[in-house]
Write a protein that holds these residues in place. Structure first.
Motif, mmCIF file in Angstrom:
data_model
loop_
_atom_site.group_PDB
_atom_site.id
_atom_site.type_symbol
_atom_site.label_atom_id
_atom_site.label_comp_id
_atom_site.label_asym_id
_atom_site.label_seq_id
_atom_site.Cartn_x
_atom_site.Cartn_y
_atom_site.Cartn_z
ATOM 1 N N GLY A 33 55.197 47.959 42.473
ATOM 2 C CA GLY A 33 55.777 46.662 42.157
ATOM 3 C C GLY A 33 54.707 45.664 41.797
ATOM 4 N N LEU A 34 53.521 46.175 41.489
ATOM 5 C CA LEU A 34 52.373 45.307 41.251
ATOM 6 C C LEU A 34 51.932 45.420 39.803
ATOM 7 N N LEU A 35 51.606 44.285 39.202
ATOM 8 C CA LEU A 35 51.023 44.313 37.879
ATOM 9 C C LEU A 35 49.517 44.410 38.014
ATOM 10 N N PHE A 37 46.354 43.665 36.859
ATOM 11 C CA PHE A 37 45.670 42.850 35.863
ATOM 12 C C PHE A 37 44.363 43.495 35.413
ATOM 13 N N VAL A 83 42.665 48.439 47.234
ATOM 14 C CA VAL A 83 44.051 47.972 47.224
ATOM 15 C C VAL A 83 44.772 48.309 48.525
ATOM 16 N N LEU A 92 50.770 37.909 46.940
ATOM 17 C CA LEU A 92 49.594 37.136 46.532
ATOM 18 C C LEU A 92 48.314 37.926 46.775
ATOM 19 N N ALA A 93 48.237 38.575 47.930
ATOM 20 C CA ALA A 93 47.028 39.335 48.243
ATOM 21 C C ALA A 93 46.822 40.446 47.217
ATOM 22 N N ILE A 95 47.970 40.602 44.091
ATOM 23 C CA ILE A 95 47.587 40.039 42.800
ATOM 24 C C ILE A 95 46.134 39.612 42.828
ATOM 25 N N THR A 96 45.721 39.021 43.955
ATOM 26 C CA THR A 96 44.337 38.567 44.054
ATOM 27 C C THR A 96 43.373 39.737 43.962
ATOM 28 N N VAL A 97 43.736 40.874 44.564
ATOM 29 C CA VAL A 97 42.860 42.040 44.467
ATOM 30 C C VAL A 97 42.707 42.468 43.022
ATOM 31 N N PHE A 233 59.373 46.733 32.888
ATOM 32 C CA PHE A 233 58.182 47.171 33.607
ATOM 33 C C PHE A 233 58.387 48.490 34.320
#
Lengths: 293, 324, 227
Positions: A33-35, A37, A83, A92-93, A95-97, A233
């Motif tokens: 469920g994570l994009l 980046f 991760v 948030l955590a 995405i920040t990673v 996605f």
């Protein structure tokens, strides 16, 4: 007429590469469920690694598989080491990673290989094929073929192998998957490895066309995200198809819309993302997420 | 009670600093106060309403360019230009926030990332308006007649007042009823709706406000630096801001200041150590490392560490009081 | 209404008598929570919701809350980092002075029982339930939807707790829909019971009528329950 066909062909070829990267993004999204980046930067590492190997005398036939395997390994390692510790905490955590990975890998590539752009000869050679008045370069044919093979392989993997099925199980319902003896952590590592490999292939296929530079994948990553948004996605097939569509759209827009040219073509994926999120957030092939509260 | 005292001390120190420091150092701390603004916007947007933005740097840049263009091409006085920048930031925030309503977390992140990548390219493209790759130079801000301050001191105090006002406003907003609503929006959006929270309106409001605050920072920063160039607002800057916010503490206003110090001084330090050419890239690697370390070992940032330390000290004191 | 083609609720009509408790029972997957979600506005649905004769079916969830629809969730939906008082205060949709809110919240928490003043995430399940129930009463709702409030509590505790909620609600004529698995609990507390099975209404009546209805017994209970 020929002009349009030529642009179409160019768009399709470029789009296939975006499709590859979009596929990688979608695989990670399905699993977490994570994009991611940082997917683009991982591909950049692959491209530079291949270039270094080629410069050291390795023939492409040897260098490419090694790099792809290395990308898979990199993906798995990144997931396990960086991760995993924040998995299950806040979005948030996570995405920040990935943002940190993006920054870090981008910086590292520049530090190790320098910021000067390099050109890289196509592993497919410099020849071209003429169909009527339309020219298809070996690079174009080769990269489309490679990406297509990869997409089919990934599709088969998810559809027909036990491992693929287990990965999908974890993506859909991690809790139940655990009860079935599937280890979610391991599946996530596999997902990242797969995405790393697919992304690496995309990077290798892009490099001959756009040249090697630390920023080389920034535009394509945006394309990949737009493609995944367009196609959905959570749908690898949709994301890949989205990539092709976006490739054609962007090439056509860059050529026929006077204001857009060169870098500015990136307005297209931005516009696509914006519109898709406004009109059909789940994408063309995605299904609306239904949460039973 | 203790918090007010602390903030009072910081405020006094902040006002006193330009009298102690020379003009160059004052210029540097003005960079810190203006950079604290977009980081504060992240604290509001991400820390409180739970929406991630990878594009506050672009909004910062939007404010900067609006201000610069308004002054240089529009001939507007700088206070008006700054206000205009805020309005543009608000509008941009609202425009970005609206489609992001339909989905959770990722969608605003995606749109803002796209904007962040696109923004410098648009700046370079529209040369006539933006001065292209060379950007725009803004005239220095002159101290008004009758005030005995150097230009640098005056400008710093303007940024200080702006920051203080924004901090006060946002802190007030996040207390009481709205604070609870934001917490609910972030943590339990479905429940929030069933307790009467208009989650859509709140979301959009917050994104708009964060756009305005980031743009304000950009506009003031443009005045401080007396220049705006596309390179300064590359998407890596947005990520640097995110880094600063996480390091300071994503829900901490004080943390925004800490993060700003980090974002302003670290590139300098790195460049002094490593030399100019690769400094930017080493800085990125540095950011990435610090970001990851913070996430793993101090998830609430330095502010969180700070409060943990003061709590421990408080506890030890309590124990000491009861020692036999 | 349907979830991706699976008809979750089909022609369900629910009448809640004013000031009374209507129990909603049925086997798992019958659509009880889905119905609550439709009423509170979290799910889109065909058909309408009438509150005191006024149609609110087209209104957003947060507006329905402001009109007097309150609810709890199967798993207590709370803000774990905040103390109980703040969590309860969240339940009031209208603007009120903080002091007033705080006082009323404290009152309600008192009624629900002794709850420690720690971040709610650190409390026991029972205490979390109490906090959520107190919150649901803050707005003096005219309709309270309780989604399996007794889950995780023992029977007597549940009776006491829900009884307290209903006593408070009686002060302002609150009606209640009580979704529960514990049929005995529902029989004790409800004046009317509706039985759902696979998205349809199976039977409506008093607790005695329903528990003795052979269709209900076969579909759900599997054994006789004396009332």
């Amino acid at each position: 007429m020929t002009e349009i066909l030529q642009q179409l062909v160019n768009g399709l070829a470029g789009g296939c590469v975006y499709a590859g990267l979009a596929l990688a993004v979608s695989v990670v999204f399905q699993g977490t469920g994570l994009l991611n980046f940082a997917q683009g930067e991982m591909a950049v590492v692959a491209a530079y690694a291949a270039w270094s190997l080629a410069a050291a005398g390795w023939p492409p036939v040897a260098a490419i598989p090694v790099v792809v395997a290395g990308s898979a390994a990199l993906g798995a390692v990144l997931e396990r080491v960086l991760v995993r510790p924040v998995e299950g905490t806040s979005p948030l955590a996570l995405i920040t990673v990935t943002a940190a990975l993006l920054l870090g890998l981008n910086g590292l590539v520049a530090v190790i290989w320098g910021t000067d752009p390099h050109s890289w000869d196509s592993p497919f050679g410099a020849s071209a094929v003429r169909l009527g008045d339309v020219v298809l370069t070996a690079q174009q044919i080769g990269s489309v073929a490679v990406v297509a093979v990869v997409m089919v392989a990934v599709g088969c993997f998810f559809r027909f192998t036990g491992l693929g099925l287990r990965m999908k199980a974890v993506a859909i319902n991690p809790g139940s998957a655990v009860l079935l003896g599937i280890r979610p952590g391991r599946m996530l590592a596999v997902g990242w490895a797969l995405a790393g490999a697919v992304g690496g292939v995309a990077g290798l296929m892009t490099a001959p066309t756009v040249g090697l530079s630390p920023e080389m994948m920034q535009g394509p990553l945006l394309m990949a995200f737009a493609a995944a948004a367009l196609g959905g996605f959570a749908s690898p097939f949709g994301s890949a198809l989205g990539g092709v569509v976006l490739g054609v759209l962007t090439t056509m827009a860059a050529r026929y819309v006077p204001a857009l040219g060169g870098d500015l073509a990136l307005v297209v994926p931005f516009g696509v993302i914006f519109l898709v999120l406004l009109v059909k957030p789940s994408g063309l092939f995605g299904r609306a997420a239904v949460v039973r509260s | 009670m203790r918090k007010w005292l602390l903030w009072g001390v910081v405020a006094v120190a902040g006002i006193a600093l330009p009298y102690i420091l020379d003009d160059y150092q004052t210029f540097q701390i003005a960079r810190v106060t203006t950079t604290a603004l977009p980081i504060a916007s992240l604290v509001l947007l991400t820390g409180w309403s739970g929406q991630v933005s990878a594009g506050q740097g672009a909004l910062f840049g939007l404010g900067a360019y609006t201000c610069a263009i308004a002054i240089v091409s529009g001939g507007l006085p700088w206070p008006v230009a700054v206000l205009l920048a805020m309005v543009v930031g608000l509008a941009a925030g609202l425009l970005l926030g609206l489609p992001a309503l339909r989905l959770s977390g990722m969608s605003l992140g995606l749109i803002t990332l796209s904007l962040a990548v696109l923004f410098p390219l648009l700046l370079s493209r529209f040369k006539d308006l933006t001065g292209g790759p060379f950007g725009i130079q803004t005239p220095p801000v002159r101290t008004p007649a009758g005030i005995q301050l150097s230009s640098a001191q005056f400008l710093y105090l303007v940024t200080f007042v702006a920051l203080a006002a924004v901090f006060a406003l946002l802190a007030l907003l996040c207390r009481g009823r709205t604070g609870r609503a934001l917490d609910a929006l972030r943590l339990q959006p479905a429940m929030a709706r069933t307790t009467g929270v208009d989650t859509r309106r709140l979301s959009v409001l917050v994104v708009g406000m964060s756009g305005a605050v980031a743009a304000l920072g950009g506009a003031l920063n443009a005045l401080v630096l007396q220049s705006v160039v596309p390179d300064a607002y590359a998407f890596t800057f947005s990520l640097a801001l995110l880094t600063g916010a996480v390091i300071g503490g994503i829900r901490s206003w004080a943390g925004a200041l800490v993060g700003a110090v980090f974002v302003v001084y670290v590139p300098q330090l790195v460049s002094d150590t490593v030399g100019d050419t690769l400094a930017g890239h080493w800085t990125q690697v540095g950011y990435a490392l610090v970001l990851l370390l913070t996430l793993y070992f101090a998830p609430q940032g330095l502010a969180g560490l700070g409060s943990r330390i003061t709590t421990k000290i408080g506890e030890r004191r309590a124990h000491q009081n009861f020692a036999p | 209404m349907s979830f991706r083609g699976v008809r979750a609720l089909d022609s369900v009509s629910l009448q809640v008598a004013e000031g009374q408790v209507t129990g909603l029972i049925g086997p798992n997957g019958a659509g009880k929570s889905t119905l609550l979600n439709c009423i509170s506005g979290l799910h889109r649905h065909e058909g309408d919701v009438l509150l005191h004769g006024r149609s609110i079916g087209g209104i957003a969830a947060f507006r329905r809350a402001r009109l007097g629809v309150a609810r709890t969730f199967q798993t207590p939906a709370l803000l774990d980092h905040l103390p109980p008082l703040d969590n309860v205060m969240l339940g009031e949709p209208r603007r009120r002075p903080e002091r007033q809110l705080r006082a009323r919240a404290a009152e309600l928490l008192d009624v629900m029982g002794d709850v420690a003043d720690r971040p709610v995430g650190a409390l026991s399940h029972g205490d979390r339930r109490r906090v959520e129930l107190a919150r649901s009463l803050m707005s003096r709702p005219c309709l309270l939807l309780l989604d399996e409030p007794a889950a995780g509590l023992d029977h007597d505790e549940a009776v006491e707790l829900i009884g307290a909620v209903l006593r408070v609600g009686a002060e302002f004529g609150m009606s209640c829909v009580l979704v529960e698995h514990d049929v005995e609990l529902v029989s004790t507390l409800a004046q009317a019971v509706v039985v759902l099975d696979t998205g349809r209404v199976l039977c409506v009546g008093t607790p005695a009528e329903v528990t003795n209805d052979p269709r209900v017994v076969t579909a759900y209970l599997g054994q006789e329950v004396g009332v």
